[in-house]
Design an enzyme around this catalytic site. Structure first.
Site, PDB file in Angstrom:
ATOM      1  N   LYS A 143      11.439   9.894  26.266  1.00  8.73           N
ATOM      2  CA  LYS A 143      12.133  10.797  25.336  1.00  8.73           C
ATOM      3  C   LYS A 143      12.044  10.202  23.933  1.00  8.73           C
ATOM      4  CE  LYS A 143      14.300  13.755  28.139  1.00  8.73           C
ATOM      5  NZ  LYS A 143      14.127  15.190  28.081  1.00  8.73           N
ATOM      6  N   ASP A 171       8.491  13.458  24.889  1.00 11.05           N
ATOM      7  CA  ASP A 171       9.249  14.711  24.774  1.00 11.05           C
ATOM      8  C   ASP A 171      10.184  14.621  23.588  1.00 11.05           C
ATOM      9  OD1 ASP A 171      10.553  17.072  25.084  1.00 11.05           O
ATOM     10  OD2 ASP A 171      11.358  16.651  27.072  1.00 11.05           O
ATOM     11  N   GLU A 200       5.783  16.903  24.294  1.00 11.22           N
ATOM     12  CA  GLU A 200       6.407  18.225  24.448  1.00 11.22           C
ATOM     13  C   GLU A 200       7.093  18.619  23.149  1.00 11.22           C
ATOM     14  OE1 GLU A 200       9.105  18.374  27.827  1.00 11.22           O
ATOM     15  OE2 GLU A 200       7.743  17.145  29.006  1.00 11.22           O
ATOM     16  N   ASP A 223       7.222  23.594  26.223  1.00 10.86           N
ATOM     17  CA  ASP A 223       8.307  23.551  27.213  1.00 10.86           C
ATOM     18  C   ASP A 223       9.278  24.690  26.885  1.00 10.86           C
ATOM     19  OD1 ASP A 223      10.461  22.970  28.846  1.00 10.86           O
ATOM     20  OD2 ASP A 223      10.920  21.023  27.996  1.00 10.86           O
ATOM     21  N   LYS A 245      10.062  24.684  34.184  1.00  9.72           N
ATOM     22  CA  LYS A 245      11.339  24.314  34.801  1.00  9.72           C
ATOM     23  C   LYS A 245      11.828  25.560  35.539  1.00  9.72           C
ATOM     24  CE  LYS A 245      13.066  20.879  31.471  1.00  9.72           C
ATOM     25  NZ  LYS A 245      11.979  20.669  30.510  1.00  9.72           N
TER      26      LYS A 245
HETATM   27  O1  LIG Z   1      10.700  16.765  32.474  1.00  3.56           O
HETATM   28  C1  LIG Z   1      11.121  15.750  33.059  1.00  3.56           C
HETATM   29  O2  LIG Z   1      10.380  14.800  33.356  1.00  3.56           O
HETATM   30  C2  LIG Z   1      12.565  15.619  33.423  1.00  3.56           C
HETATM   31  C3  LIG Z   1      13.429  16.759  33.025  1.00  3.56           C
HETATM   32  C4  LIG Z   1      13.775  16.846  31.565  1.00  3.56           C
HETATM   33  O3  LIG Z   1      13.263  16.115  30.767  1.00  3.56           O
HETATM   34  C5  LIG Z   1      14.767  17.833  31.176  1.00  3.56           C
HETATM   35  C6  LIG Z   1      15.709  18.213  32.124  1.00  3.56           C
HETATM   36  C7  LIG Z   1      16.665  19.158  31.838  1.00  3.56           C
HETATM   37  C8  LIG Z   1      16.699  19.742  30.599  1.00  3.56           C
HETATM   38  C9  LIG Z   1      15.762  19.373  29.623  1.00  3.56           C
HETATM   39  C10 LIG Z   1      14.792  18.434  29.912  1.00  3.56           C
HETATM   40  C11 LIG Z   1      13.795  18.110  28.831  1.00  3.56           C
HETATM   41  O4  LIG Z   1      12.618  18.435  28.998  1.00  3.56           O
HETATM   42  O5  LIG Z   1      14.187  17.553  27.832  1.00  3.56           O
HETATM   43 MG   LIG Z   2      11.239  19.012  27.116  1.00  7.78          MG
END
Ligand SMILES: O=C(O)CCC(=O)c1ccccc1C(=O)O
Ligand SMILES: [Mg+2]
Length: 333
Positions: A143, A171, A200, A223, A245
């Site tokens: 992240k 991300d 992302e 995403d 997702k």
């Molecule tokens: O994508 C992954 O590896 C884990 C899940 C994840 O990051 C996420 C999970 C719930 C809500 C938002 C996010 C995100 O992409 O930030």
């Molecule tokens: Mg994301």
């Protein structure tokens, strides 16, 4: 002969799980368990606060309504697909339906991209033991965008330099302005950038994210965009993947359609978690193995919770909450 039960769960989260500036103390959702003749099928319906457009009471009402129609002979797949404004309901019901019809294969791989937060010590510890894939690559997700973008750039470069077989997904969740995004890229030497599989949604707008990819040569993935009205899956320069997702996206049928469109456009489709319980996560792992066998899914979220639910994630030491401990909120006659 059909029977249906709806359970409600509330699982304690690890302290300090913050989503979009909101502390998530418990993860709340529904499980549906269906019987038809000698078959059973389960599904999880868990709108994610801050991300889902629907909330749990709305989802529960829709689930009960759908299941009473199912009891009267309606097709569950058709009911599930009709809930396009309640993606968590569409997804959970379609999973239960797929299990009932033996459509969702049982095979499951626990391999997923470990989710790393900024702390370098934690990162090294986790990444050291990570298994490599068939191409000798280790894939992890970091992240970024929570602190200074320059710090993110330095951190990512240090990791990629230290671990030559490491490939990173990043991300940013749309958190960077073009200036901040540039600050990140300035600290990632060009020769390391190809080992960033994608980032992302680096910027607030899609246009800015496209510019970032063009200017830096770092690939991006959609995403949030995938769930916006009017989004179409398209091959574009600099775009490597779409993140799916399912709890936020909709029925299995809708997810399959997106995956097929991504593959047809030469994009990777990555199944990812919306912080489902171990029951939903094992289903996502099965879906990923079935529909996206070449893409490591983003499912490393079980450890954000203090317990598993009904079905175990293989080898997880977390205690299991049994179905007998759950509150029944609706049952067919
Ligand atoms: O994508 C992954 O590896 C884990 C899940 C994840 O990051 C996420 C999970 C719930 C809500 C938002 C996010 C995100 O992409 O930030
Ligand atoms: Mg994301």
């Amino acid at each position: 002969m059909r029977r249906a039960t709806v359970y409600r769960y509330s699982l304690p989260m690890e302290a300090g799980v913050v989503l979009r500036n909101q502390r998530l103390k418990t993860r709340d959702g529904l499980l549906v368990s269906l019987w038809q003749d000698d078959k059973t099928g389960w599904g999880e319906i868990a709108p994610l606060p801050g991300f889902s457009q629907e909330d749990l009471p709305q989802a529960q009402e829709a689930v009960q309504h759908a299941l009473s129609q199912w009891m009267q002979g309606a097709s569950l797949a058709a009911l599930a697909s009709a809930f396009s404004t309640l993606p968590s309901v569409a997804f959970g019901l379609s999973c239960a339906d797929a299990e009932l019809r033996d459509e969702l294969p049982q095979v499951l791989s626990t391999r997923c991209a470990p989710l790393c937060h900024g702390d370098p010590n934690e990162l090294y510890a986790r990444l050291g033991g990570l298994p490599a894939d068939a191409h000798g690559r280790k894939v992890a997700k970091v992240k970024v965008g929570l602190y200074e973008s320059v710090g993110d750039g330095l951190n990512v470069s240090m990791l990629l330099e230290a671990l030559p077989d490491l490939h990173l997904r990043l991300d940013a969740n749309r958190s960077w302005s073009p200036v901040k995004a540039e600050g990140f890229a300035r600290h990632v030497p060009p020769e390391l950038r190809s080992r960033i599989t994608f980032i992302e949604e680096p910027c607030l707008t899609r246009e800015q994210s496209r510019d970032f990819a063009r200017l830096t040569g770092i690939a991006i993935a959609w995403d949030e965009s995938v769930r916006e009205a009017g989004f179409t899956v398209q091959a574009e320069p600099g775009v490597a993947a779409i993140i799916i997702k399912p709890t936020l996206t909709g029925s299995l049928m809708r997810c399959r359609q997106l995956i097929a469109q991504a593959h047809a456009a030469g994009l990777e489709a990555v199944i990812s978690s919306s912080i489902e319980s171990s029951l939903g996560l094992t289903q996502l792992a099965r879906i990923a193995q079935w529909l996206t066998p070449d893409a490591v899914p983003g499912l490393d979220t079980l450890d954000l919770m203090q317990a598993q639910l009904v079905r175990r994630w293989p080898d997880s030491p977390l205690p299991l909450t049994d179905v007998s401990a759950l509150e029944i909120v609706w049952q067919s006659q």
